[in-house]
Design a protein around this motif. Sequence first.
Motif, short mmCIF file in Angstrom:
data_model
loop_
_atom_site.label_atom_id
_atom_site.label_comp_id
_atom_site.label_asym_id
_atom_site.label_seq_id
_atom_site.Cartn_x
_atom_site.Cartn_y
_atom_site.Cartn_z
N ASN A 95 0.81 -1.22 0.00
CA ASN A 95 0.00 0.00 0.00
C ASN A 95 0.84 1.27 0.00
OD1 ASN A 95 -2.19 -1.66 0.07
ND2 ASN A 95 -2.63 -1.38 2.24
N ILE A 144 -1.73 -2.64 -7.39
CA ILE A 144 -1.60 -1.52 -6.45
C ILE A 144 -0.18 -0.94 -6.53
CG2 ILE A 144 -1.65 -0.87 -4.00
CD1 ILE A 144 -3.84 -2.96 -3.62
N LEU A 148 -1.55 2.42 -2.62
CA LEU A 148 -3.01 2.36 -2.46
C LEU A 148 -3.67 3.75 -2.50
CD1 LEU A 148 -5.33 0.35 -2.05
CD2 LEU A 148 -5.12 0.70 0.40
N VAL A 149 -2.93 4.80 -2.14
CA VAL A 149 -3.53 6.13 -2.19
C VAL A 149 -3.89 6.50 -3.63
CG1 VAL A 149 -3.09 8.59 -1.84
CG2 VAL A 149 -2.63 6.98 0.01
N TYR A 155 -4.18 4.51 -6.12
CA TYR A 155 -5.07 3.46 -6.63
C TYR A 155 -6.51 3.75 -6.23
CZ TYR A 155 -6.53 -1.39 -7.66
OH TYR A 155 -7.13 -2.51 -8.16
N THR A 156 -6.71 4.08 -4.94
CA THR A 156 -8.05 4.39 -4.46
C THR A 156 -8.56 5.70 -5.06
OG1 THR A 156 -7.57 3.29 -2.38
CG2 THR A 156 -9.45 4.76 -2.36
N ARG A 157 -7.66 6.64 -5.21
CA ARG A 157 -8.04 7.94 -5.77
C ARG A 157 -8.64 7.74 -7.17
NH1 ARG A 157 -3.18 11.08 -5.99
NH2 ARG A 157 -3.39 11.60 -3.78
N LEU A 185 -10.10 5.09 -8.33
CA LEU A 185 -11.42 4.47 -8.21
C LEU A 185 -12.46 5.49 -7.76
CD1 LEU A 185 -10.52 1.08 -6.48
CD2 LEU A 185 -11.37 1.39 -8.80
N LEU A 186 -12.03 6.36 -6.85
CA LEU A 186 -12.93 7.40 -6.33
C LEU A 186 -13.39 8.32 -7.46
CD1 LEU A 186 -14.07 9.18 -3.93
CD2 LEU A 186 -11.85 10.31 -3.93
N ILE A 187 -12.44 8.71 -8.29
CA ILE A 187 -12.75 9.62 -9.40
C ILE A 187 -13.72 8.94 -10.38
CG2 ILE A 187 -11.76 10.81 -11.41
CD1 ILE A 187 -9.26 11.31 -9.62
N GLN A 195 -15.80 6.53 -9.65
CA GLN A 195 -17.08 6.40 -8.96
C GLN A 195 -17.87 7.71 -9.00
OE1 GLN A 195 -16.74 3.88 -5.31
NE2 GLN A 195 -17.78 5.59 -4.33
N ALA A 196 -17.14 8.80 -8.83
CA ALA A 196 -17.80 10.11 -8.82
C ALA A 196 -18.17 10.56 -10.23
CB ALA A 196 -16.91 11.14 -8.14
#
Lengths: 165, 430
Positions: A98, A145, A151-152, A154-156, A158-160, A162-163
């Motif tokens: 991560n 990852i 992971l930061v 990677y998650t960012r 996914l967040l973008i 999703q939004a």
Amino acid sequence: MGKVVLKVGDDVSTDIIYPGRFMATVLPTETPQYAFVDNADFNKKLKANEVPKGSFIIAGQNFGCGSSREQAASCLHGWGLTIVAKHFARIFLQNSINLGLPMLICPTIEADEGDEMEVKGETIRNVTKGKEFAIQPLPKARQAIIDAGGLVPYTRALLIKQAGK
Amino acid sequence: MGMTYVQKVIARACGKPAVAVGDVVEPEVHLAMSHENGALVLNQFNEIYKGTGIEAKIWNPDRIAIILDHRVPAESSKTATNQKKLRDLVAKQKIGKFHDIRGDEGGICHQILPEYGYVRPGYVVVGTDSHTTSHGALGAFAFGIGATEMASVWTLGRILNVEVPGTIKVVVNGKFPAHVGPKDLILHLIGKLTAEGANFRVLEFHGDTIRTMSTSGRLVICNMSVEAGATSGIVPADEETLRYLKTEAGVTEKIDVFGADPDAVYEQTIEIDVSKLAPQIACPHTVDNVKTVDQVAGIKVDQIVIGSCTNGRLDDLETAARTLKGKKVARGTRMLIFPASWRIYREALKRGYLADLAEAGAVVCNPGCGPCLGVHQGALGDQEVALATTNRNFKGRMGNPNAEVYLCSPDVAAASAIVGVIADPRNGGR
Ligand code: SF4
């Protein structure tokens, strides 16, 4: 290319890597000062900048067992170290992935302090001893990852997604 | 092919009919717990949102638990500031399950979660603490993660890249002899499996001994499953789970109970008969360095600790009080008591346990992690020896790398307190 700067045995716990008494310190920018702090010689070398980035720690089995404290991974990452172990404890392995701490699973590794090491694709070469060892590849999902830079990011991503941005 | 308990929990949380060992999945998270290290989670959470232009919002504040327990009351300004940040976060994000430093509802995270009915069978529970495995005692798939991973959960509400773990079935039968109990069982099992024997695997507990064991005992064995490297320890939910959640935790909604499939495939089955088990001791400096009490009896002890998320519950305090009532802690030995929660503390106070213990010479401290991780209370001096009912004895664990920690049951700890050396409770503390 890098030198082995520390060799440790099996079951090295997070209490050795980053003792609980420093847990109030959390930021990755501040944790490196306490890396292996109870190993006074090694910690001193780190702080005196005598350990070049890209140096190796060689460990036995179950490296990083114990607490889930992420400081144990971030403090090593801060010094640019690569960890080679026969295998890692689960949470430490995941934390390293991560944060982007390079760690190589190498069940057959043979190396001593001072040896020159070189990583080439899926093998690690002990240049001093003239021997090569296979690195166990990580599961694809974990590699993804690492490839994303941790992971930061990677998650960012996914967040973008999703939004819908 | 049937599924093990953990496979079933994961399949449900993924909305899939089935998952196989080794599948990489992203299960929904039902409960996400942090303690003081929530301050680092918050830091990473903000990092994730940085530069996205999206407002940083926790996906579901009702599913977040924050429990202040590791350094309470704060031992330093740094800790106090971290705790303050968390209070601000709780207010800002409207986090539902927050337990501050309070005598009415405070305590150690792994005690608070079951005690307040936050954990249910079939839940996926993650915590930024390795002993999150504890909550498998209520039939959840519960495991420890790092702070960055938790920040990702706060953002997305699911946990990324979980590999469905293989399962080791542990079947325990027989009746415990007097002065032997769940702590001895789990220490014995860890000794057998070694510190890495269950790495990346789940321990699923079965057998008559488990079925008749209280939730308190099940919490002990699931808590320490991680010491064998296990991702989680799980006791599939049963009548006792329902009893605990309804009568002790005050849960009123319907609770879903299910078991592993009868044709589930296990990597390995371990059978244990506890009817001849002796009290077990984990010797310095690894938890799998397990011996029977007679092998180490007589070792001088400077500090005895009864408490922690492993053995700081009411039954543990009762054992200690019963043993020490009307007796004295040996001169030259300190005894510290850390109840696992304030609810336990108050009940032990009402029942007179705390008075009995204090009169015997023990120091009763406030609920919290205290000396377990050696940050601010009960640190050891150089070359000192501790005997503790906690769960880890790594070098440096109680705040000093030049000291030694032995782990044992409350029964052994209490018997040893009277004589000041490691003692076998079966011999009346000799
Ligand atoms: S009591 Fe010890 S093991 Fe339990 S949560 Fe606190 S520090 Fe961790």
